[in-house]
Motif scaffolding. Structure first.
Motif, PDB file in Angstrom:
ATOM      1  N   LEU A 121       0.767  -1.277   0.075  1.00 12.15           N
ATOM      2  CA  LEU A 121       0.072   0.006   0.094  1.00 12.15           C
ATOM      3  C   LEU A 121       0.925   1.211  -0.019  1.00 12.15           C
ATOM      4  O   LEU A 121       0.725   2.343  -0.724  1.00 12.15           O
ATOM      5  N   ASN A 122       2.130   1.395   0.690  1.00 10.38           N
ATOM      6  CA  ASN A 122       2.792   2.413   0.776  1.00 10.38           C
ATOM      7  C   ASN A 122       3.679   2.634  -0.143  1.00 10.38           C
ATOM      8  O   ASN A 122       4.719   3.469  -0.191  1.00 10.38           O
ATOM      9  N   GLU A 123       3.840   1.877  -1.167  1.00 10.02           N
ATOM     10  CA  GLU A 123       4.905   2.058  -2.508  1.00 10.02           C
ATOM     11  C   GLU A 123       4.626   3.201  -2.949  1.00 10.02           C
ATOM     12  O   GLU A 123       5.604   4.026  -3.331  1.00 10.02           O
ATOM     13  N   ASN A 124       3.384   3.603  -3.162  1.00  7.65           N
ATOM     14  CA  ASN A 124       2.846   4.854  -4.016  1.00  7.65           C
ATOM     15  C   ASN A 124       1.636   5.428  -3.510  1.00  7.65           C
ATOM     16  O   ASN A 124       0.530   5.095  -3.922  1.00  7.65           O
ATOM     17  N   THR A 125       1.691   6.246  -2.189  1.00  7.99           N
ATOM     18  CA  THR A 125       0.403   6.588  -1.653  1.00  7.99           C
ATOM     19  C   THR A 125      -0.389   7.715  -2.545  1.00  7.99           C
ATOM     20  O   THR A 125      -1.481   7.775  -2.123  1.00  7.99           O
ATOM     21  N   ASP A 126       0.453   8.192  -3.373  1.00  5.12           N
ATOM     22  CA  ASP A 126      -0.232   9.358  -4.247  1.00  5.12           C
ATOM     23  C   ASP A 126      -0.960   8.752  -5.483  1.00  5.12           C
ATOM     24  O   ASP A 126      -1.528   9.439  -6.382  1.00  5.12           O
ATOM     25  N   ALA A 127      -0.840   7.350  -5.766  1.00  7.62           N
ATOM     26  CA  ALA A 127      -1.557   6.838  -6.974  1.00  7.62           C
ATOM     27  C   ALA A 127      -2.939   7.044  -6.771  1.00  7.62           C
ATOM     28  O   ALA A 127      -3.810   7.116  -5.883  1.00  7.62           O
ATOM     29  N   SER A 128      -3.559   6.683  -8.013  1.00  6.73           N
ATOM     30  CA  SER A 128      -4.975   6.323  -7.909  1.00  6.73           C
ATOM     31  C   SER A 128      -5.594   5.419  -7.406  1.00  6.73           C
ATOM     32  O   SER A 128      -4.726   4.416  -7.098  1.00  6.73           O
ATOM     33  N   LEU A 129      -6.831   5.355  -6.859  1.00  9.81           N
ATOM     34  CA  LEU A 129      -7.479   3.984  -6.055  1.00  9.81           C
ATOM     35  C   LEU A 129      -7.188   2.939  -7.139  1.00  9.81           C
ATOM     36  O   LEU A 129      -6.814   1.755  -6.437  1.00  9.81           O
ATOM     37  N   GLU A 130      -7.354   2.802  -8.160  1.00  8.54           N
ATOM     38  CA  GLU A 130      -7.228   1.705  -8.900  1.00  8.54           C
ATOM     39  C   GLU A 130      -5.872   1.400  -9.093  1.00  8.54           C
ATOM     40  O   GLU A 130      -5.717   0.006  -8.996  1.00  8.54           O
ATOM     41  N   GLU A 131      -4.862   1.976  -9.123  1.00 11.19           N
ATOM     42  CA  GLU A 131      -3.342   1.902  -9.248  1.00 11.19           C
ATOM     43  C   GLU A 131      -2.879   1.430  -7.989  1.00 11.19           C
ATOM     44  O   GLU A 131      -2.067   0.400  -7.840  1.00 11.19           O
ATOM     45  N   LEU A 132      -3.555   1.871  -6.821  1.00 10.11           N
ATOM     46  CA  LEU A 132      -3.138   1.460  -5.498  1.00 10.11           C
ATOM     47  C   LEU A 132      -3.472   0.126  -5.260  1.00 10.11           C
ATOM     48  O   LEU A 132      -2.836  -0.849  -4.797  1.00 10.11           O
ATOM     49  N   ASP A 133      -4.937  -0.381  -5.584  1.00 16.37           N
ATOM     50  CA  ASP A 133      -5.544  -1.660  -5.272  1.00 16.37           C
ATOM     51  C   ASP A 133      -4.497  -2.901  -6.485  1.00 16.37           C
ATOM     52  O   ASP A 133      -4.615  -3.850  -6.098  1.00 16.37           O
ATOM     53  N   ASN A 134      -4.192  -2.219  -7.589  1.00 13.26           N
ATOM     54  CA  ASN A 134      -3.714  -3.092  -8.414  1.00 13.26           C
ATOM     55  C   ASN A 134      -2.208  -3.408  -8.079  1.00 13.26           C
ATOM     56  O   ASN A 134      -1.771  -4.755  -8.271  1.00 13.26           O
TER      57      ASN A 134
END
Length: 727
Positions: free
Chosen positions: A682-695
């Motif tokens: 989850l903390n790899e890129n906290t500024d990503a979109s929700l879809e990118e975060l979930d992917n």
């Protein structure tokens, strides 16, 4: 001939045995006639190849023995290193146990009485006693330090047991406070006085063990040092004690290397074998050599790799990697096998040396004996071969006439039923798998039994084929039904597009991946009104059709009660739970997280019914698992009263909801993905979109599983609060 026939086995086995025996004897006759002609040439060839064969055998045997010696030495080395490591493990364990007790006294001093502690007394020399050492006049020591020292004196029995119970390995135990006041357990009471009868100054914070323990924050182990108190080589340990993250004291212990060397020498191999201990920095800690390259240096902190031959340097470099292995090296001009194994407790390496000459001497003697035996055996075999060849030729000539008659009879009478059966079996498939029993097969032996088996098999094969065709059709129908059920289940889940995408006040993304054709996970989101968004995620017990049906029932009840109770989460789930308990079958239950987000204020009210804690990112920080008021899962007990959790989201805050299929995903080694790897993803890129975060989370889960079968459904919902909803 009749007498011989009565002796032979009955049935088909007897027929085959007789045929084989006849064939072997006939071939034997040919072989021995040819061998008799070539016997002279064979003797000559044996003599010419004897020396060449002996050299080849000697080389291969020597190589095999070399491999055996190395493997045996490696196993002995690993065993010896484990035995040596046991002693260091005991000291490590004792110091950590003592550290726990010291920490408890600092944390709860009121639980311990004050016991006066005296300074060193010369009359206690040679006895393990507890002594107090001060850096200056005890009268100038702070009262609170003296008080703590007297409370620490409660550890005297424990310290005495550790040094006396491990005598030789544990020479002493010290507890040093941050004020340089020391509680010492040793037998050197008289050694703490100078020649004028005055107590020597002892400042523990200036000692390498104190400084090393503080610097590493964990167990510190020195290289070999010479103790002037004990007049022997030793290793010193330092261990820091922390209370609530603050350093309160440092413990010290020491080990006599002479005892370790003596124990190591008991496990040497051969009269010329020896062992050494090398620290992580390449210092020679223990050695049994009195001269040469591996003798103990005056500067015991010296890295020996700079003063030994290149082969030894390479060996030590390899051994310090923490692995096990065997190499052949030269030490002081003599060849040795060197096996190395790590001491896991302190990170050192033990290297066991065995003389190559000693290990190969029995092999050389054995090879010489084998060569002499081979010569004798060749002579004996030559004589025996000549004698038995003559006897066998005479016997075979007499038996040849009988063999011809027997073979002819077998060929004409016994083989005919087998040929007929072979033709019938060849046509087996073409004739719709039909095989009929005929009189020609009724021989009264195994041929008749085989024919009867074919007849039974023919009838059963027809039945099996029909059954297989029927089962295949049934499986196709079941597969089609499961695929249809899967499509229906996914259509029951709400779609983000277009009603929940790009809306003011929040961002939302959800996904579900089932482990089977249909699953037991659920998610839902819908508006109660323009300002209130309901979000639901759940996990039904079990899998397959039963779980999918209970999932649909749970989703419908939760939504219906939520609308009926106008967004009161706790009351809605109380009512839904009663309905599920009434309608549940086979003890089905479901874990649920359901909440209502007020878009205008960011207030989130939710109930957690036995579900996973949410991962939350707040104030532009990292995702963390946030515990909440956990309640009983739904569908189990109808009298449960659910409690509401309330929190207020700020702009940019993210809630990530998930089922246990994420953190309990496992790889082929049955290791779980776990919370730590989950938060790292989850903390790899906290500024990503929700879809990118979930992917990203799903990608890390599948990479960790590395091909292992998906054990459970993986369902996720993540939403970001983007600020008050505009009017």
């Amino acid at each position: 001939m009749k007498k011989l026939k009565d002796i032979m086995p009955k049935g088909l086995a007897g027929k085959l045995v007789r045929f084989v025996v006849i064939f072997i004897f006939l071939m034997g006759l040919v072989f021995f006639i040819m061998s008799r002609i070539q016997v002279r040439q064979l003797k000559k060839a044996v003599r010419q190849e004897g020396e060449k064969s002996s050299d080849m055998i000697e080389g291969e045997y020597s190589q095999s023995m070399d491999v055996i010696n190395k493997e045996s030495l490696l196993q002995l080395s690993i065993w010896a290193a484990d035995k040596t490591d046991d002693e260091f493990w005991i000291i490590d364990h004792d110091m950590r146990s003592l550290g726990n007790q010291v920490a408890d006294i600092y944390k709860h001093p009121e639980n311990y009485n004050r016991i006066p502690v005296h300074g060193p007394k010369k009359e206690n020399a040679g006895k393990f006693v507890l002594q107090a050492l001060y850096p200056e006049d005890p009268a100038d020591t702070a009262p609170e330090t003296v008080e703590m020292l007297e409370r620490l004196a409660n550890l005297e029995p424990m310290m005495a047991e550790m040094v006396e119970g491990n005598e030789g390995y544990t020479l002493d135990l010290y507890i040093a406070t941050l004020d340089d006041v020391t509680l010492a357990m040793d037998m050197l009471s008289d050694g703490k006085y100078d020649e004028n009868g005055k107590l020597k100054e002892y400042i523990p914070s200036s000692r390498p063990w104190f400084q090393g323990a503080v610097a590493t924050g964990d167990m510190y182990v020195s290289s070999a040092v010479h103790s002037f108190f004990y007049n022997m080589n030793e290793v010193v340990y330092g261990y820091p004690v922390y209370v609530d993250g603050e350093l309160v004291a440092v413990l010290e212990a020491s080990t006599a290397l002479g005892v370790i060397e003596r124990k190591m020498s008991e496990r040497n191999i051969g009269s010329e074998g020896f062992s050494i201990l090398v620290s992580k920095g390449g210092q020679l800690v223990c050695t049994q050599r009195t001269d040469g390259e591996l003798v103990m240096r005056e500067d015991m902190a010296e890295d020996i790799r700079g003063s030994v031959n290149p082969g030894l340097t390479e060996l030590i470099d390899t051994a310090l990697l923490g692995e096990c292995g065997v190499d052949q090296v030269t030490v002081d001009g003599k060849e040795y096998y060197a096996a190395y194994a790590p001491l896991n407790t302190i990170g050192w390496t033990q290297i066991t040396f065995a003389s190559v000459d000693e290990l190969t001497e029995p092999t050389n003697k054995l090879l010489a004996t084998m060569e002499d035996s081979n010569d004798d055996m060749l002579r004996t075999l030559s004589n025996d071969f000549r004698f038995h060849s003559i006897l066998l030729i005479i016997g075979l000539l007499a038996f040849m006439q009988v063999a011809i008659i027997v073979v002819s009879l077998l060929a004409q009478k016994r083989v005919r039923p087998i040929q007929k059966m072979t033709d019938a079996v060849i046509d087996f498939v073409g004739q719709d798998m039909a095989f009929e029993m005929k009189d020609v097969y009724r021989t009264g032996d195994e041929i008749e039994e085989l024919a009867e088996s074919f007849d039974v098999m023919s009838r059963k094969m027809k039945e099996y084929v029909a059954e297989i065709v029927e089962n295949a059709a049934e499986k196709e129908r079941t597969k089609a039904e499961m695929e249809a059920a899967s499509q229906i289940q996914f259509k029951m889940l709400p779609s983000i597009e277009p009603d929940y995408h790009g809306k003011p006040g929040y961002e939302l993304y959800a996904a579900m991946e089932t482990a089977k054709e249909v699953g037991g996970d659920l998610y839902d989101f819908y508006y109660l009104d323009d300002d209130h968004l309901v979000i639901t995620i759940g996990d039904v017990s079990g899998k397959g059709i039963t779980a999918a049906l209970f999932m649909a029932l749970s989703k419908q009840k939760l939504k219906a009660e939520m609308i009926l109770h106008n967004g009161d989460v706790a009351e809605a789930m109380n009512a839904a739970n009663k309905r599920l308990c009434e309608e549940s079958a086979d003890a089905m239950f479901v874990t649920v997280w359901q909440g209502v987000l007020t878009l205008s204020t960011g207030q989130l009210q939710f109930v957690n019914a036995g579900h996973m804690y949410a991962a939350v990112k707040r104030d532009s920080g990292d995702f963390k698992i946030e515990p909440d008021e956990h309640c009983m899962l739904m569908g189990g007990l109808d009298f449960i009263e659910y409690k509401t959790n309330t929190t207020t989201l700020k702009k940019g805050d993210i809630f990530y909801l998930y089922t246990d299929g994420v953190t309990e995903a496992h790889n082929e080694a049955e290791e779980l993905f776990g919370d730590e790897r989950f938060l790292e993803a989850l903390n790899e890129n906290t500024d990503a979109s929700l879809e990118e975060l979930d992917n990203t989370v799903r990608k890390r889960v599948f990479e960790f599983a590395d091909g292992a079968e998906q054990y459970d459904d993986i369902t996720t919902i993540c939403f970001r609060y983007t600020g008050p909803k505009a009017d």
